[in-house]
Design a protein around this motif. Structure first.
Motif, PDB file in Angstrom:
ATOM      1  N   TRP A 139       1.437  -1.362  -0.512  1.00  0.00           N
ATOM      2  CA  TRP A 139      -0.115   0.114  -0.046  1.00  0.00           C
ATOM      3  C   TRP A 139       0.195   1.127   0.039  1.00  0.00           C
ATOM      4  CZ3 TRP A 139      -1.439   4.681   2.765  1.00  0.00           C
ATOM      5  CH2 TRP A 139      -2.612   5.148   2.465  1.00  0.00           C
ATOM      6  N   LEU A 140       1.649   0.922   0.715  1.00  0.00           N
ATOM      7  CA  LEU A 140       2.735   2.104   1.213  1.00  0.00           C
ATOM      8  C   LEU A 140       3.663   2.491  -0.612  1.00  0.00           C
ATOM      9  CD1 LEU A 140       4.360   2.113   4.583  1.00  0.00           C
ATOM     10  CD2 LEU A 140       3.004   3.712   3.830  1.00  0.00           C
ATOM     11  N   MET A 141       3.533   1.790  -0.736  1.00  0.00           N
ATOM     12  CA  MET A 141       4.482   1.515  -2.414  1.00  0.00           C
ATOM     13  C   MET A 141       3.491   2.276  -3.619  1.00  0.00           C
ATOM     14  SD  MET A 141       6.447  -1.073  -4.938  1.00  0.00           S
ATOM     15  CE  MET A 141       4.926  -1.545  -4.981  1.00  0.00           C
ATOM     16  N   MET A 218      -5.549  -5.528  -5.836  1.00  0.00           N
ATOM     17  CA  MET A 218      -4.374  -4.767  -6.949  1.00  0.00           C
ATOM     18  C   MET A 218      -5.166  -3.117  -7.205  1.00  0.00           C
ATOM     19  SD  MET A 218      -1.069  -6.395  -8.419  1.00  0.00           S
ATOM     20  CE  MET A 218      -2.539  -7.704  -9.632  1.00  0.00           C
ATOM     21  N   ARG A 219      -6.407  -3.688  -7.445  1.00  0.00           N
ATOM     22  CA  ARG A 219      -6.624  -2.425  -8.312  1.00  0.00           C
ATOM     23  C   ARG A 219      -7.639  -1.605  -6.566  1.00  0.00           C
ATOM     24  NH1 ARG A 219      -9.977  -6.730 -11.556  1.00  0.00           N
ATOM     25  NH2 ARG A 219     -11.462  -7.056 -10.393  1.00  0.00           N
ATOM     26  N   GLN A 224      -7.120   3.433  -4.304  1.00  0.00           N
ATOM     27  CA  GLN A 224      -6.467   4.804  -2.696  1.00  0.00           C
ATOM     28  C   GLN A 224      -4.962   5.673  -3.571  1.00  0.00           C
ATOM     29  OE1 GLN A 224      -6.343   1.931  -0.169  1.00  0.00           O
ATOM     30  NE2 GLN A 224      -8.489   0.655  -0.162  1.00  0.00           N
ATOM     31  N   GLN A 225      -4.774   5.677  -4.515  1.00  0.00           N
ATOM     32  CA  GLN A 225      -3.128   6.464  -4.586  1.00  0.00           C
ATOM     33  C   GLN A 225      -4.262   8.059  -4.506  1.00  0.00           C
ATOM     34  OE1 GLN A 225      -0.557   8.011  -5.970  1.00  0.00           O
ATOM     35  NE2 GLN A 225      -0.445   5.876  -6.845  1.00  0.00           N
ATOM     36  N   GLN A 226      -2.715   8.472  -4.124  1.00  0.00           N
ATOM     37  CA  GLN A 226      -2.525   9.754  -3.136  1.00  0.00           C
ATOM     38  C   GLN A 226      -2.467  10.967  -4.389  1.00  0.00           C
ATOM     39  OE1 GLN A 226      -4.608   9.588   0.536  1.00  0.00           O
ATOM     40  NE2 GLN A 226      -4.864   7.838  -0.811  1.00  0.00           N
ATOM     41  N   ASP A 227      -1.872  10.226  -5.180  1.00  0.00           N
ATOM     42  CA  ASP A 227      -1.215  11.603  -5.879  1.00  0.00           C
ATOM     43  C   ASP A 227      -1.943  12.171  -7.306  1.00  0.00           C
ATOM     44  OD1 ASP A 227       0.266  13.134  -7.815  1.00  0.00           O
ATOM     45  OD2 ASP A 227       2.031  11.513  -7.704  1.00  0.00           O
ATOM     46  N   ARG A 228      -2.730  13.341  -6.946  1.00  0.00           N
ATOM     47  CA  ARG A 228      -4.191  12.561  -8.062  1.00  0.00           C
ATOM     48  C   ARG A 228      -4.152  14.204  -8.911  1.00  0.00           C
ATOM     49  NH1 ARG A 228      -8.859   9.065  -7.827  1.00  0.00           N
ATOM     50  NH2 ARG A 228      -8.129   7.540  -5.576  1.00  0.00           N
ATOM     51  N   PRO A 236     -14.323  13.985 -15.698  1.00  0.00           N
ATOM     52  CA  PRO A 236     -15.321  14.654 -15.929  1.00  0.00           C
ATOM     53  C   PRO A 236     -15.968  13.962 -14.897  1.00  0.00           C
ATOM     54  CG  PRO A 236     -14.326  13.827 -17.972  1.00  0.00           C
ATOM     55  CD  PRO A 236     -13.012  13.395 -16.697  1.00  0.00           C
ATOM     56  N   PRO A 237     -17.018  14.385 -14.631  1.00  0.00           N
ATOM     57  CA  PRO A 237     -18.053  13.320 -13.137  1.00  0.00           C
ATOM     58  C   PRO A 237     -17.846  11.606 -14.040  1.00  0.00           C
ATOM     59  CG  PRO A 237     -19.034  15.863 -13.879  1.00  0.00           C
ATOM     60  CD  PRO A 237     -18.113  15.096 -14.511  1.00  0.00           C
ATOM     61  N   ARG A 238     -18.151  11.243 -12.608  1.00  0.00           N
ATOM     62  CA  ARG A 238     -18.734   9.949 -12.783  1.00  0.00           C
ATOM     63  C   ARG A 238     -16.940   9.678 -13.808  1.00  0.00           C
ATOM     64  NH1 ARG A 238     -24.365   8.390 -15.825  1.00  0.00           N
ATOM     65  NH2 ARG A 238     -22.791  10.408 -17.851  1.00  0.00           N
ATOM     66  N   VAL A 239     -15.769   9.941 -13.661  1.00  0.00           N
ATOM     67  CA  VAL A 239     -15.247   8.351 -13.891  1.00  0.00           C
ATOM     68  C   VAL A 239     -14.162   8.788 -12.683  1.00  0.00           C
ATOM     69  CG1 VAL A 239     -13.204   8.730 -15.523  1.00  0.00           C
ATOM     70  CG2 VAL A 239     -15.712   9.457 -16.375  1.00  0.00           C
ATOM     71  N   THR A 240     -14.036   7.531 -12.381  1.00  0.00           N
ATOM     72  CA  THR A 240     -13.199   6.872 -11.733  1.00  0.00           C
ATOM     73  C   THR A 240     -11.339   7.004 -11.770  1.00  0.00           C
ATOM     74  OG1 THR A 240     -13.256   4.622 -11.397  1.00  0.00           O
ATOM     75  CG2 THR A 240     -14.810   6.256 -10.037  1.00  0.00           C
ATOM     76  N   PHE A 241     -10.755   6.839 -10.443  1.00  0.00           N
ATOM     77  CA  PHE A 241      -9.133   6.723 -11.192  1.00  0.00           C
ATOM     78  C   PHE A 241      -8.176   5.899 -10.144  1.00  0.00           C
ATOM     79  CE2 PHE A 241      -4.789   8.282  -9.442  1.00  0.00           C
ATOM     80  CZ  PHE A 241      -4.591   7.911 -11.432  1.00  0.00           C
ATOM     81  N   ALA A 242      -7.765   4.642 -11.009  1.00  0.00           N
ATOM     82  CA  ALA A 242      -7.273   4.021 -10.085  1.00  0.00           C
ATOM     83  C   ALA A 242      -4.963   3.939 -11.056  1.00  0.00           C
ATOM     84  CB  ALA A 242      -7.193   2.491  -9.643  1.00  0.00           C
ATOM     85  N   GLY A 243      -4.194   4.230 -10.009  1.00  0.00           N
ATOM     86  CA  GLY A 243      -3.082   4.362 -10.609  1.00  0.00           C
ATOM     87  C   GLY A 243      -1.730   5.082 -10.186  1.00  0.00           C
TER      88      GLY A 243
END
Length: 301
Positions: A139-141, A218-219, A224-228, A236-243
């Motif tokens: 998680w930290l990585m 993993m997803r 939960q990525q903190q750097d956004r 846009p609204p309704r679009v989520t990020f995992a990266g």
């Protein structure tokens, strides 16, 4: 309700994940099907942003609308310094090791003074002897790009195993050559391509990188990525990020699964040569917005 990658959750359609004795376990459903009848995607805005960068700046982009043949690439197979984006490969190698019963997510590791390195993260600021699980280190990585946590996982997995994971999944232009923030020669850079990062993220999204429960784990961490401040800054609204992003002087990268009502887009955008990191991040934000619009709405039947 939907989770971050379009898994339908309801009374008769539930996926539950748990970690038991360090092993990942699943009951329930699979990823939802890709919507049918999609109009052809228009990549013009992404193309214009990539082609409009100043002289002396390199931008490489690759994207794949999962479940379709829709792809976009600009210099996508060009090898670039990886910065922290290569930590996605370390995450996958850990999930593989857990599945093979070689490591356990509940297995504990103590942070010694020799483990601590500078750069991103928090462990180098905390007290010596702190004990964490391998799941905590993962998680930290990813979530805060902790270099100390990353190196501790490399120690337990081995460089060769991580590179073998990349080769197995088809990310053949990616190479882990060094630990993070340890003194090594200038020729020992870690290398990725935008296409390879899309390949790795797509494998996670489609339950091919590891067993399905490992991919779901993993997803969740990627979500939960903190750097956004890059691809995710103007979604846009309704679009989520995992990266997972990456940064070092002159380099600003991001890679992600962008999910909305119209599906999931695996995308990586890598930049080198900007003298101002804010300008690089702003460009990545505009690319993220343009790419996010491609999945923000349900396609027309």
């Amino acid at each position: 309700e939907d989770d971050h990658l379009g898994v339908r959750v309801g009374p008769a359609n539930v996926r539950e994940y748990s970690i038991a004795s360090g092993h990942l376990r699943r009951t329930g459903c699979e990823l939802g099907a890709e919507p049918m009848g999609r109009d052809r995607v228009n990549w013009d805005e992404v193309r214009q942003l990539v082609d409009g960068v100043p002289a002396g700046v390199t931008v490489t982009v690759s994207a794949h609308l999962l479940g379709t043949n829709e792809r976009f690439a600009r210099r996508g197979d060009e090898r670039m310094p990886a910065a922290s984006t290569i930590k996605v490969a370390i995450l996958i190698a850990l999930a593989e090791a857990v599945d093979a019963n070689q490591l356990h997510l509940t297995q504990r590791a103590s942070v010694s003074p020799a483990d601590k390195v500078a750069g991103s993260g928090v462990l180098n600021w905390l007290h010596d002897g702190l004990t964490l699980t391998l799941g905590d280190l993962a998680w930290l990585m990813i979530a805060v790009s902790d270099n100390t946590a990353s190196n501790m996982l490399i120690d337990r997995l081995g460089v060769d195993a991580i590179n073998a994971t990349c080769t197995r999944l088809g990310a053949t232009g990616t190479q882990l050559n060094r630990y993070f923030m340890r003194q090594q020669g200038p020729d020992d850079l870690n290398i990725v391509t935008a296409e390879d990062l899309v390949t790795l993220l797509a494998a996670i999204a489609e339950d091919r990188a590891a067993v399905p429960e490992g991919c779901a784990w993993m997803r969740r961490i990627l979500a939960q990525q903190q750097d956004r401040d890059r691809l995710a800054r103007h979604l846009p609204p309704r679009v989520t990020f995992a990266g997972k992003s990456g940064w070092q002087p002159g380099i600003s990268h991001d890679s992600a699964l962008l999910t909305g009502p119209g599906g999931t887009l695996a995308i990586a955008a890598l930049t080198q040569g900007f003298t101002n990191t804010n300008e690089a991040n702003a460009l990545l934000g505009r690319i993220g917005h343009a790419a996010g619009t491609l999945v923000a709405n349900v396609p027309r039947a």
